[in-house]
Design a protein around this motif. Structure first.
Motif, PDB file in Angstrom:
ATOM      1  N   ASP A 162       4.032   5.236  -4.432  1.00 42.29           N
ATOM      2  CA  ASP A 162       3.592   6.314  -4.725  1.00 42.29           C
ATOM      3  C   ASP A 162       3.767   6.729  -3.272  1.00 42.29           C
ATOM      4  O   ASP A 162       4.049   6.763  -1.816  1.00 42.29           O
ATOM      5  CB  ASP A 162       1.992   5.318  -5.261  1.00 42.29           C
ATOM      6  CG  ASP A 162       1.331   4.686  -4.240  1.00 42.29           C
ATOM      7  OD1 ASP A 162       1.893   4.613  -3.102  1.00 42.29           O
ATOM      8  OD2 ASP A 162       0.868   3.717  -4.376  1.00 42.29           O
ATOM      9  N   GLU A 163       2.194   7.609  -2.403  1.00 43.00           N
ATOM     10  CA  GLU A 163       1.983   8.410  -1.709  1.00 43.00           C
ATOM     11  C   GLU A 163       2.218   7.419  -0.069  1.00 43.00           C
ATOM     12  O   GLU A 163       2.604   8.335   1.046  1.00 43.00           O
ATOM     13  CB  GLU A 163       0.510   9.305  -1.972  1.00 43.00           C
ATOM     14  CG  GLU A 163      -0.612   7.848  -1.151  1.00 43.00           C
ATOM     15  CD  GLU A 163      -1.357   8.119  -2.024  1.00 43.00           C
ATOM     16  OE1 GLU A 163      -2.320   7.138  -2.416  1.00 43.00           O
ATOM     17  OE2 GLU A 163      -0.274   7.682  -3.728  1.00 43.00           O
ATOM     18  N   VAL A 164       2.107   5.968   0.122  1.00 48.01           N
ATOM     19  CA  VAL A 164       2.211   5.381   1.107  1.00 48.01           C
ATOM     20  C   VAL A 164       3.772   5.788   1.393  1.00 48.01           C
ATOM     21  O   VAL A 164       3.881   5.450   2.540  1.00 48.01           O
ATOM     22  CB  VAL A 164       1.971   3.870   0.775  1.00 48.01           C
ATOM     23  CG1 VAL A 164       2.275   2.862   1.213  1.00 48.01           C
ATOM     24  CG2 VAL A 164       0.572   3.909   0.429  1.00 48.01           C
ATOM     25  N   ILE A 165       4.810   5.615   0.435  1.00 52.41           N
ATOM     26  CA  ILE A 165       6.438   5.889   1.094  1.00 52.41           C
ATOM     27  C   ILE A 165       6.673   6.826   1.667  1.00 52.41           C
ATOM     28  O   ILE A 165       7.770   7.351   2.526  1.00 52.41           O
ATOM     29  CB  ILE A 165       7.307   5.757  -0.214  1.00 52.41           C
ATOM     30  CG1 ILE A 165       8.476   5.533   0.354  1.00 52.41           C
ATOM     31  CG2 ILE A 165       7.314   6.707  -1.251  1.00 52.41           C
ATOM     32  CD1 ILE A 165       9.630   4.978  -0.841  1.00 52.41           C
ATOM     33  N   ALA A 166       5.649   8.160   1.933  1.00 56.56           N
ATOM     34  CA  ALA A 166       5.653   9.515   1.858  1.00 56.56           C
ATOM     35  C   ALA A 166       6.184   9.543   3.522  1.00 56.56           C
ATOM     36  O   ALA A 166       6.780  10.367   4.216  1.00 56.56           O
ATOM     37  CB  ALA A 166       4.243  10.138   1.685  1.00 56.56           C
ATOM     38  N   LYS A 167       5.379   8.948   4.666  1.00 55.59           N
ATOM     39  CA  LYS A 167       6.028   8.450   6.161  1.00 55.59           C
ATOM     40  C   LYS A 167       7.031   7.629   6.521  1.00 55.59           C
ATOM     41  O   LYS A 167       7.546   7.490   7.420  1.00 55.59           O
ATOM     42  CB  LYS A 167       4.616   7.833   6.733  1.00 55.59           C
ATOM     43  CG  LYS A 167       3.390   8.894   7.097  1.00 55.59           C
ATOM     44  CD  LYS A 167       1.908   7.995   7.853  1.00 55.59           C
ATOM     45  CE  LYS A 167       0.813   9.149   7.421  1.00 55.59           C
ATOM     46  NZ  LYS A 167      -0.283   8.564   7.594  1.00 55.59           N
ATOM     47  N   LEU A 168       7.798   7.148   5.229  1.00 58.44           N
ATOM     48  CA  LEU A 168       8.364   6.385   5.442  1.00 58.44           C
ATOM     49  C   LEU A 168       9.959   7.301   5.910  1.00 58.44           C
ATOM     50  O   LEU A 168      10.452   8.131   5.874  1.00 58.44           O
ATOM     51  CB  LEU A 168       9.625   5.528   4.157  1.00 58.44           C
ATOM     52  CG  LEU A 168      10.904   4.437   4.198  1.00 58.44           C
ATOM     53  CD1 LEU A 168       9.786   3.456   6.066  1.00 58.44           C
ATOM     54  CD2 LEU A 168      10.960   4.051   2.771  1.00 58.44           C
ATOM     55  N   THR A 169      10.269   7.170   7.292  1.00 61.43           N
ATOM     56  CA  THR A 169      11.661   7.455   8.183  1.00 61.43           C
ATOM     57  C   THR A 169      12.951   6.871   8.293  1.00 61.43           C
ATOM     58  O   THR A 169      12.729   5.602   8.213  1.00 61.43           O
ATOM     59  CB  THR A 169      11.209   8.082   9.595  1.00 61.43           C
ATOM     60  OG1 THR A 169      11.073   6.917   9.994  1.00 61.43           O
ATOM     61  CG2 THR A 169      10.311   8.788   8.703  1.00 61.43           C
ATOM     62  N   PRO A 170      13.810   6.918   8.254  1.00 62.75           N
ATOM     63  CA  PRO A 170      15.214   6.833   8.682  1.00 62.75           C
ATOM     64  C   PRO A 170      14.788   5.272   9.833  1.00 62.75           C
ATOM     65  O   PRO A 170      15.473   4.082  10.545  1.00 62.75           O
ATOM     66  CB  PRO A 170      16.899   7.075   9.205  1.00 62.75           C
ATOM     67  CG  PRO A 170      16.400   8.583   8.141  1.00 62.75           C
ATOM     68  CD  PRO A 170      14.921   8.626   8.527  1.00 62.75           C
ATOM     69  N   ALA A 171      14.130   5.746  11.738  1.00 62.73           N
ATOM     70  CA  ALA A 171      14.201   4.979  12.189  1.00 62.73           C
ATOM     71  C   ALA A 171      13.345   4.007  11.496  1.00 62.73           C
ATOM     72  O   ALA A 171      13.306   2.985  12.416  1.00 62.73           O
ATOM     73  CB  ALA A 171      13.276   6.110  13.313  1.00 62.73           C
ATOM     74  N   ALA A 172      12.360   4.091  10.978  1.00 63.08           N
ATOM     75  CA  ALA A 172      11.006   3.309  10.505  1.00 63.08           C
ATOM     76  C   ALA A 172      11.850   2.426   9.624  1.00 63.08           C
ATOM     77  O   ALA A 172      11.930   0.550  10.579  1.00 63.08           O
ATOM     78  CB  ALA A 172      10.366   3.325  10.018  1.00 63.08           C
ATOM     79  N   VAL A 173      12.574   2.676   8.976  1.00 64.51           N
ATOM     80  CA  VAL A 173      13.911   1.011   8.824  1.00 64.51           C
ATOM     81  C   VAL A 173      14.529   0.989   9.223  1.00 64.51           C
ATOM     82  O   VAL A 173      15.259  -0.224   9.343  1.00 64.51           O
ATOM     83  CB  VAL A 173      14.801   2.159   7.934  1.00 64.51           C
ATOM     84  CG1 VAL A 173      15.516   1.317   6.690  1.00 64.51           C
ATOM     85  CG2 VAL A 173      13.748   3.069   6.051  1.00 64.51           C
ATOM     86  N   HIS A 174      15.020   1.687  10.286  1.00 58.57           N
ATOM     87  CA  HIS A 174      16.414   0.897  11.482  1.00 58.57           C
ATOM     88  C   HIS A 174      15.459  -0.017  12.494  1.00 58.57           C
ATOM     89  O   HIS A 174      15.999  -0.895  12.602  1.00 58.57           O
ATOM     90  CB  HIS A 174      16.692   1.779  12.384  1.00 58.57           C
ATOM     91  CG  HIS A 174      17.774   3.211  11.781  1.00 58.57           C
ATOM     92  ND1 HIS A 174      18.234   4.078  11.667  1.00 58.57           N
ATOM     93  CD2 HIS A 174      18.127   2.853  10.162  1.00 58.57           C
ATOM     94  CE1 HIS A 174      18.510   5.101  11.218  1.00 58.57           C
ATOM     95  NE2 HIS A 174      18.855   3.931   9.887  1.00 58.57           N
TER      96      HIS A 174
END
Length: 181
Positions: free
Chosen positions: A148-160
């Motif tokens: 939902d809208e929670v995933i909106a701020k997910l970035t590659p840098a955050a994943v890495h």
């Protein structure tokens, strides 16, 4: 999604404060390289997320691209806004690998989420036991996400950042998510 080391966040181990800071670039590059070696299952629940579908789709494409292979499982829970039909299109085009679900609205929110999450985890175990990972072996990680809208701020840098900590000399088995406000 934040994880890995508290060294990249605030004193309490929160979210990285400057994900795009040039000083952290080598660390996140190391995390990106590590992520590209992993086979993961990404699983999330969806109910009436119609207003967020296009954004969620883009984030899922980005998230899957960070790994060597990513199997995406979604549990849809009795949506009334066209969410199920759009998720079926995503399954038909290969974005979603498996779409589970039935209407759990009579169970109440907490019980429904618990049931759906357990169903997703059970499906991931079935797939792994059948050798269904892209490389025929075990999945390295199970990643539970909000669709939902929670995933909106997910970035590659955050994943890495989850895999950036000194090449994970001591591997971990869980990453917890927390979005900054």
């Amino acid at each position: 999604v934040w994880g890995g080391s508290a060294a990249f966040g605030d004193q309490q181990g929160g979210a990285p404060s400057q994900l795009h800071d040039a000083a952290h670039l080598p660390v996140f590059e190391a995390g990106a390289a590590r992520a590209k070696q992993l086979d993961v299952v990404i699983a999330g629940c969806a109910r009436n997320i119609g207003p967020h579908l296009e954004m969620v789709r883009g984030r899922l494409i980005m998230l899957k691209a960070q790994f060597r292979s990513a199997t995406l499982l979604v549990f849809e829970n009795g949506s009334t806004d066209g969410t199920r039909q759009e998720l079926e299109r995503w399954r038909d085009t290969g974005l979603i690998n498996d779409l589970l679900g039935w209407d759990l609205s009579q169970k109440g929110r907490t019980a429904a989420l618990a049931h759906a999450r357990n169903a997703l985890l059970g499906r991931a175990v079935e797939l792994e036991q059948a050798g269904a990972s892209a490389h025929g072996g075990r999945y390295d990680y199970y990643i539970a996400i909000d669709l939902d809208e929670v995933i909106a701020k997910l970035t590659p840098a955050a994943v890495h950042s989850n895999w950036a900590d000194a090449a994970l000399a001591v591997p971990w088995s869980v990453a917890c998510a927390n979005q900054p406000t």
